[in-house]
Enzyme design. Structure first.
Site, PDB file in Angstrom:
ATOM      1  N   SER A  64       0.811  -1.221   0.000  1.00  0.00           N
ATOM      2  CA  SER A  64       0.000   0.000   0.000  1.00  0.00           C
ATOM      3  C   SER A  64       0.842   1.268   0.000  1.00  0.00           C
ATOM      4  O   SER A  64       1.567   1.544  -0.940  1.00  0.00           O
ATOM      5  CB  SER A  64      -0.970  -0.024   1.173  1.00  0.00           C
ATOM      6  OG  SER A  64      -1.856   1.062   1.136  1.00  0.00           O
ATOM      7  N   ASP A 280      -6.357   2.093  -2.800  1.00  0.00           N
ATOM      8  CA  ASP A 280      -7.556   1.856  -2.000  1.00  0.00           C
ATOM      9  C   ASP A 280      -7.918   3.063  -1.130  1.00  0.00           C
ATOM     10  O   ASP A 280      -8.952   3.051  -0.472  1.00  0.00           O
ATOM     11  CB  ASP A 280      -7.435   0.580  -1.152  1.00  0.00           C
ATOM     12  CG  ASP A 280      -6.315   0.635  -0.122  1.00  0.00           C
ATOM     13  OD1 ASP A 280      -5.622   1.661  -0.023  1.00  0.00           O
ATOM     14  OD2 ASP A 280      -6.131  -0.374   0.597  1.00  0.00           O
ATOM     15  N   GLU A 370     -12.576   5.921   6.801  1.00  0.00           N
ATOM     16  CA  GLU A 370     -11.582   6.398   7.739  1.00  0.00           C
ATOM     17  C   GLU A 370     -11.153   7.788   7.286  1.00  0.00           C
ATOM     18  O   GLU A 370     -11.263   8.137   6.104  1.00  0.00           O
ATOM     19  CB  GLU A 370     -10.379   5.462   7.782  1.00  0.00           C
ATOM     20  CG  GLU A 370     -10.682   4.112   8.402  1.00  0.00           C
ATOM     21  CD  GLU A 370      -9.438   3.284   8.625  1.00  0.00           C
ATOM     22  OE1 GLU A 370      -9.157   2.948   9.782  1.00  0.00           O
ATOM     23  OE2 GLU A 370      -8.747   2.975   7.642  1.00  0.00           O
ATOM     24  N   ASN A 372      -8.357   8.792   6.710  1.00  0.00           N
ATOM     25  CA  ASN A 372      -7.284   8.684   5.724  1.00  0.00           C
ATOM     26  C   ASN A 372      -7.793   8.498   4.292  1.00  0.00           C
ATOM     27  O   ASN A 372      -6.991   8.439   3.356  1.00  0.00           O
ATOM     28  CB  ASN A 372      -6.317   7.556   6.100  1.00  0.00           C
ATOM     29  CG  ASN A 372      -6.972   6.181   6.117  1.00  0.00           C
ATOM     30  OD1 ASN A 372      -7.964   5.930   5.438  1.00  0.00           O
ATOM     31  ND2 ASN A 372      -6.424   5.268   6.908  1.00  0.00           N
ATOM     32  N   PRO A 497      -2.494   2.398  21.472  1.00  0.00           N
ATOM     33  CA  PRO A 497      -1.312   1.678  20.997  1.00  0.00           C
ATOM     34  C   PRO A 497      -1.509   1.178  19.573  1.00  0.00           C
ATOM     35  O   PRO A 497      -2.631   0.867  19.164  1.00  0.00           O
ATOM     36  CB  PRO A 497      -1.206   0.503  21.972  1.00  0.00           C
ATOM     37  CG  PRO A 497      -2.630   0.248  22.385  1.00  0.00           C
ATOM     38  CD  PRO A 497      -3.309   1.590  22.394  1.00  0.00           C
ATOM     39  N   SER A 498      -0.434   1.100  18.836  1.00  0.00           N
ATOM     40  CA  SER A 498      -0.478   0.499  17.502  1.00  0.00           C
ATOM     41  C   SER A 498      -0.821  -0.976  17.622  1.00  0.00           C
ATOM     42  O   SER A 498      -0.534  -1.626  18.627  1.00  0.00           O
ATOM     43  CB  SER A 498       0.887   0.665  16.824  1.00  0.00           C
ATOM     44  OG  SER A 498       0.992  -0.171  15.694  1.00  0.00           O
ATOM     45  N   ARG A 505      -0.009   6.001  19.371  1.00  0.00           N
ATOM     46  CA  ARG A 505      -0.574   7.039  18.507  1.00  0.00           C
ATOM     47  C   ARG A 505      -1.403   7.999  19.345  1.00  0.00           C
ATOM     48  O   ARG A 505      -2.148   7.583  20.233  1.00  0.00           O
ATOM     49  CB  ARG A 505      -1.426   6.409  17.400  1.00  0.00           C
ATOM     50  CG  ARG A 505      -0.634   5.421  16.545  1.00  0.00           C
ATOM     51  CD  ARG A 505      -1.428   4.903  15.372  1.00  0.00           C
ATOM     52  NE  ARG A 505      -0.722   3.850  14.668  1.00  0.00           N
ATOM     53  CZ  ARG A 505       0.194   4.052  13.731  1.00  0.00           C
ATOM     54  NH1 ARG A 505       0.525   5.283  13.399  1.00  0.00           N
ATOM     55  NH2 ARG A 505       0.794   3.036  13.126  1.00  0.00           N
TER      56      ARG A 505
END
Length: 564
Positions: A64, A280, A370, A372, A497-498, A505
């Site tokens: 990605s 995407d 999202e 993003n 947390p990631s 984050r």
């Protein structure tokens, strides 16, 4: 099933001793040189999943928005969805197994999931344009064939296109033809049907500049352009002929840095968008007459789409259960606009499109994005049948609205977020509503916000609840955040947390930049944590500039608004 043959073939794809990788929300991703054994083993797992579900399974070779030297792989479930969580665990277990343990791990998966070894298996494979993708996809094929699975290699595809192919193959043709031509024809036919009903046909509403991140999206848009060229002029930038994949370009770069990609010339008020490396995600943006950059991210995309769908339903006279799904990263202004102005229910899930997708499936019409730019809209099969019937039966304005809704249903890629599909949806809606990009942007004003990530020794000391918006541990963390944000109007902050690496984050927003400056001078919260890996300090402090991220082994300058 010949596990001895698997062991012999696996020796040609040997795992580096001690290397442990975890299957995350988007599969495995790391430097391409560490992935050969992963690809082989995901070929094996895809065969087992295909046998268990008695369906076609997809394997996509891509990383990605990661740098070009990285690569990755993810499996696609029967309806074009992300891999089921229990099978994510199997993927991690299989990827981490030492060579001598491979037969035992495969047998354990088969027993736990009641896999019939005699069941036929079929796997479809796609890859992006990374230099490593060709070799790595061959390793996937090696894994598929050694377990006796059949396969079809689609070659170069966007990630959403492979999701589409899987969905088509497992829907008995109901969703569409599982070919590139079928994908192009379905989307372009729906787009042309929609846009020919637009009352405004000026050039300003029919041209868009597209930053393709030097990725697969450029190749596939070029293949598709002639299908809809009469309805939209697409100008491609960062098309892969020069420049590196995702380097200073692409949706992730534009969103993160809040500035245009390198390699694109922007005039004032021109409508521009960026895809990410595997197409995407999509974000829009423009420069105003004063040269200021304006980002239109997934929140405003979801708002535009939801508004359009609701208007069509009102015109038809249908009352359907429609919901919008967001994550904690959604700007507070978007949530308030949807709930208070549009009167559309909004739901929040954990980060990761698999969570949003599953929640959206609970509605007659579910829109999810999202921030993003990854998202789409889902329509239940019953709704699709009903709307397409109404499109044939209704007359006058109701019939016109029903036909438009039927077309936009076909225009969405309901398997997953799809930058090409979403771009065509957005362009059609803007044309039909007669909106400029500036008018779209002005629907509501985003709250000032900042995001950052912090490398820590052990992310597991922080746990969350309420769709990751509240911290459960360590004790006192959520109370400290609450004390901080209640001092400011419309303020919100969270720490999470990631899911895949030792990173924390942080997100925060408030009603104005002034609040941040006041926070910089007046407020901070500090607490100490002791973990198995040692002692470190976490500090949240609202600041404008000159902030620092500090833990037990790293101090780095940062331009964010929060100190962690």
């Amino acid at each position: 099933m010949d596990l001895e043959a698997v062991s012999k073939r696996s020796a040609f794809h040997a795992k580096p001793q001690g290397l442990i990788l975890q299957y995350g929300t988007a599969g495995f991703r790391t430097n391409a040189q560490h992935l050969d054994h992963i690809m082989f083993r995901m070929g094996l797992l895809a065969v087992l999943r295909s046998k268990q579900t008695k369906s076609t399974i997809g394997v996509m070779v891509t990383a990605s928005h990661n740098p070009e030297e990285d690569n990755g792989v993810k499996l696609i479930d029967p309806l074009g969805e992300m891999l089921a969580p229990t099978w994510e665990e199997h993927a991690t277990c299989l990827a981490s197994a030492e060579e001598q343990d491979m037969p035992r791990v495969l047998t354990a998966i088969m027993e736990k999931e009641a896999v019939d070894p005699q069941q036929a298996a079929f796997v479809v494979i796609g890859k992006d344009t990374r230099p490593s993708s060709e070799k790595l996809s061959q390793s996937v094929i090696d894994g598929v064939t050694v377990l006796g699975g059949q396969f079809h290699d689609y070659g170069l595809l966007t990630t959403p296109q492979l999701h589409y192919m899987v969905y088509c193959r497992n829907s008995g043709g109901r969703y569409g033809k599982a070919t590139i031509e079928g994908y192009c024809q379905k989307l372009s036919k729906a787009f042309v049907e929609l846009t020919k009903q637009a009352s405004c046909s000026g050039d300003e509403n029919r041209s868009v500049k597209v930053d393709c991140a030097n990725g697969i999206g450029a190749l596939k848009l070029k293949e598709m352009e002639h299908y809809f060229s009469q309805g939209l002029l697409v100008q491609l930038f960062n098309d892969g002929t020069e420049g590196r994949l995702n380097h200073l370009c692409g949706a992730d770069f534009v969103k993160s840095h809040q500035k245009p990609p390198q390699g694109m010339e922007m005039k004032s008020d021109e409508r521009c968008c960026s895809f990410d490396g595997d197409a995407d995600r999509i974000v829009y943006y423009y420069r105003d007459a004063d040269g200021h950059f304006h980002l239109i991210d997934g929140d405003k995309i979801a708002t535009l789409i939801s508004s359009f769908l609701k208007d069509l339903l009102l015109e038809i006279g249908e009352s359907l259960n429609m919901g919008v799904v967001q994550t904690a990263y959604a700007n507070g202004s978007s949530t308030r606009y949807l709930e208070e102005v549009m009167k559309v229910p909004v739901y929040c899930t954990k980060t990761g499109v698999k969570h949003l997708h599953h929640k959206a499936q609970e509605f007659d019409i579910g829109v999810y994005f999202e921030a993003n730019g990854h998202g789409t809209a889902l329509f239940s099969e019953a709704v699709e049948v009903k709307i397409k019937r109404l499109a044939q039966e209704l007359q006058d304005e109701k019939g016109k609205a029903a036909k438009m809704l039927a077309s936009i249903i076909d225009l969405f890629n309901q398997a997953t977020g799809d930058a090409i599909s979403d771009m065509l949806v957005i362009e059609a809606i803007l044309a039909l509503k007669g909106l400029t990009v500036q008018q779209w942007d002005a629907i509501y004003v985003d709250l000032p916000n900042r995001q950052l990530k912090v490398k820590v020794a052990d992310r597991r000391v922080i746990s969350t609840t309420n769709a990751e918006r509240q911290a459960l541990t360590p004790p006192g963390l959520q109370e400290a955040i609450n004390d901080l944000v209640k001092k400011y109007k419309l303020a919100r902050a969270f720490v999470r947390p990631s899911g895949t690496e030792d990173i924390v984050r942080v997100y925060a927003e408030a009603d104005s930049q002034v609040s941040w400056e006041q926070g910089r001078r007046n407020h901070s919260c500090v607490w100490n944590l002791t973990t198995a890996k040692g002692f470190f300090k976490i500090e949240i402090k609202i600041e404008c500039t000159g902030t620092y991220i500090v833990n037990s082994y790293q101090t780095v300058p940062c331009c964010g608004f929060l100190r962690v």
